[in-house]
Scaffold this motif. Sequence first.
Motif, PDB file in Angstrom:
ATOM      1  N   PHE A 263       0.810  -1.191   0.084  1.00  0.00           N
ATOM      2  CA  PHE A 263      -0.054   0.046  -0.011  1.00  0.00           C
ATOM      3  C   PHE A 263       0.949   1.276  -0.050  1.00  0.00           C
ATOM      4  O   PHE A 263       1.642   1.421  -0.855  1.00  0.00           O
TER       5      PHE A 263
ATOM      6  N   ARG B 218      -4.967   4.882 -12.803  1.00  0.00           N
ATOM      7  CA  ARG B 218      -3.677   4.491 -12.295  1.00  0.00           C
ATOM      8  C   ARG B 218      -2.866   5.488 -12.479  1.00  0.00           C
ATOM      9  O   ARG B 218      -1.920   6.007 -11.721  1.00  0.00           O
TER      10      ARG B 218
ATOM     11  N   LEU C 227      -3.561   8.185 -10.036  1.00  0.00           N
ATOM     12  CA  LEU C 227      -3.298   7.878  -8.697  1.00  0.00           C
ATOM     13  C   LEU C 227      -1.681   8.049  -8.308  1.00  0.00           C
ATOM     14  O   LEU C 227      -1.422   8.347  -7.346  1.00  0.00           O
TER      15      LEU C 227
ATOM     16  N   THR D 294       0.723  -7.859  -5.017  1.00  0.00           N
ATOM     17  CA  THR D 294      -0.602  -7.551  -5.145  1.00  0.00           C
ATOM     18  C   THR D 294      -1.089  -6.226  -5.236  1.00  0.00           C
ATOM     19  O   THR D 294      -1.523  -5.583  -5.967  1.00  0.00           O
TER      20      THR D 294
ATOM     21  N   GLY E 160       0.100  -4.289  -8.320  1.00  0.00           N
ATOM     22  CA  GLY E 160      -0.825  -4.494  -9.344  1.00  0.00           C
ATOM     23  C   GLY E 160      -2.004  -3.539  -9.214  1.00  0.00           C
ATOM     24  O   GLY E 160      -2.480  -2.872 -10.464  1.00  0.00           O
ATOM     25  N   ILE E 161      -2.600  -3.519  -7.983  1.00  0.00           N
ATOM     26  CA  ILE E 161      -3.942  -2.638  -8.061  1.00  0.00           C
ATOM     27  C   ILE E 161      -3.574  -1.151  -8.315  1.00  0.00           C
ATOM     28  O   ILE E 161      -4.052  -0.471  -8.967  1.00  0.00           O
ATOM     29  N   MET E 162      -2.189  -0.592  -7.527  1.00  0.00           N
ATOM     30  CA  MET E 162      -1.956   0.715  -7.847  1.00  0.00           C
ATOM     31  C   MET E 162      -1.328   0.994  -9.063  1.00  0.00           C
ATOM     32  O   MET E 162      -0.978   2.256  -9.278  1.00  0.00           O
TER      33      MET E 162
ATOM     34  N   MET F 191     -12.084   5.558  -6.342  1.00  0.00           N
ATOM     35  CA  MET F 191     -11.102   5.135  -7.087  1.00  0.00           C
ATOM     36  C   MET F 191     -10.513   3.826  -7.079  1.00  0.00           C
ATOM     37  O   MET F 191     -10.505   2.739  -7.764  1.00  0.00           O
TER      38      MET F 191
ATOM     39  N   LEU G 267     -10.562   0.496  -9.090  1.00  0.00           N
ATOM     40  CA  LEU G 267      -9.232  -0.177  -9.373  1.00  0.00           C
ATOM     41  C   LEU G 267      -9.262  -1.897  -9.098  1.00  0.00           C
ATOM     42  O   LEU G 267      -8.827  -2.980  -9.845  1.00  0.00           O
TER      43      LEU G 267
ATOM     44  N   MET H 282      -9.700  -5.577 -11.406  1.00  0.00           N
ATOM     45  CA  MET H 282      -8.867  -6.710 -11.442  1.00  0.00           C
ATOM     46  C   MET H 282      -9.528  -7.909 -10.851  1.00  0.00           C
ATOM     47  O   MET H 282      -8.799  -8.623 -10.655  1.00  0.00           O
TER      48      MET H 282
END
Lengths: 167, 167, 167
Positions: free
Chosen positions: B48, B68, B71, B128, B131-133, C96, C100, C104
């Motif tokens: 995170f 992204r 972000l 993980t 990937g999300i961020m 957001m 996201l 995924m």
Amino acid sequence: MSQQKAEEKKEKLTIVMFSGDLDKALAGFILATTAASMDMDVSMYFTFWGLNILKKNEGKIPSKGLMRKMLNLINRGGSKRLKLSKFNMLGLGTWMMKKLMKEMNYPSIDDFITMAKDMGVKLIPCSTTCGIMGLPDEGSFRSEVGSLAGAAYFLAEARESKIALFI
Amino acid sequence: MSQQKAEEKKEKLTIVMFSGDLDKALAGFILATTAASMDMDVSMYFTFWGLNILKKNEGKIPSKGLMRKMLNLINRGGSKRLKLSKFNMLGLGTWMMKKLMKEMNYPSIDDFITMAKDMGVKLIPCSTTCGIMGLPDEGSFRSEVGSLAGAAYFLAEARESKIALFI
Amino acid sequence: MSQQKAEEKKEKLTIVMFSGDLDKALAGFILATTAASMDMDVSMYFTFWGLNILKKNEGKIPSKGLMRKMLNLINRGGSKRLKLSKFNMLGLGTWMMKKLMKEMNYPSIDDFITMAKDMGVKLIPCSTTCGIMGLPDEGSFRSEVGSLAGAAYFLAEARESKIALFI
């Protein structure tokens, strides 16, 4: 013989108190005093904002240099000045939480510090952050507090502990 | 034999670096480098906001897709952009803390990352959350950073560790 | 014999869920479900703001007394109302992040609670903070939640755990 030694030794809980928030301070002391009542050996190691919990409530913090004086003015600390991490709402939320706890005859942070000390919980300020933040050993902290110690001390305690937490 | 094996193996410290706050980053690196100097085997697992600590300071973060990109613009990160969790005061508090540390010849986060790497501390981004961020393995992080790994990797390390902390 | 016993017993992970932030809740459930999939025995112990994760999403929280009613109005909670600890930006950042994750095919907190429950993860609300915050056992929490337990329960679990984390 090593088994015998293990039986003689109490199990340990070591907590890093990084935060100076009222709610996290409560969580820390609830765990520390409960563990002590379960006959565990407990150390609390206070660093960064967590040092605020141990600062004396009355008088001035005797730091040297303009910037450190300023820091200890803004970041005054003391058990009675801690605020909730959420819903402080200009003090209203913190006041409510204290009120709710009192109503249930629940200990305050001051009570918890006294209890912890009486139960043999070690309250140790981190020497490194005391240096950076300008908190001399003498005159910064309340009487229950033990000697300052560095990160190596914490790690030595933590690796002999059954439970080590960062709060 | 199991005792012999235990003597050969170094004791481990594993830290989850969840936070991207300057103060928590400092706490993490102080513990990691001190543990390494005590001959412990140290892994830091960044997830995170903690990924911000490892993002390269210069250039653009090469994420795909509008959201992204946004972000990583708002949440730019990089060791030089970290802020205090408390008393940032539009940057004044963070500036003061850095000044106080420099005055004491205390390492910066950049210094700590170099030191940690040199001491063999593993710096692992969580695959993980990358990937999300939208943080691709190549081009997002500074050179000291190791390969991405998932939560199972962290848990496997942590359960062999004497101390596991979530910061 | 003690070795045999150790082989029969699963390794444990115990997590204190103190925070009610969406990002920390995710971190907790990722670790919990991954550990369960690695055949570990997992307990999650929810306290303070972490109780918000387990509050039912629909209807009123049945607390007694004006102040507790107010607290549960402001601090409503429920898996669908959790916010990011950083960059919430009046809900935009939280929206957001959820977007996201959905893109995924990543589980939501609701999915994670169901998965965790199905995998045998214990979800335990802290009885002490439930008392202070006015959260009765019946009617406050969703159906997946187990019985309330105190700090002594958590410590007993944690000291038998390979990994204990405070999130």
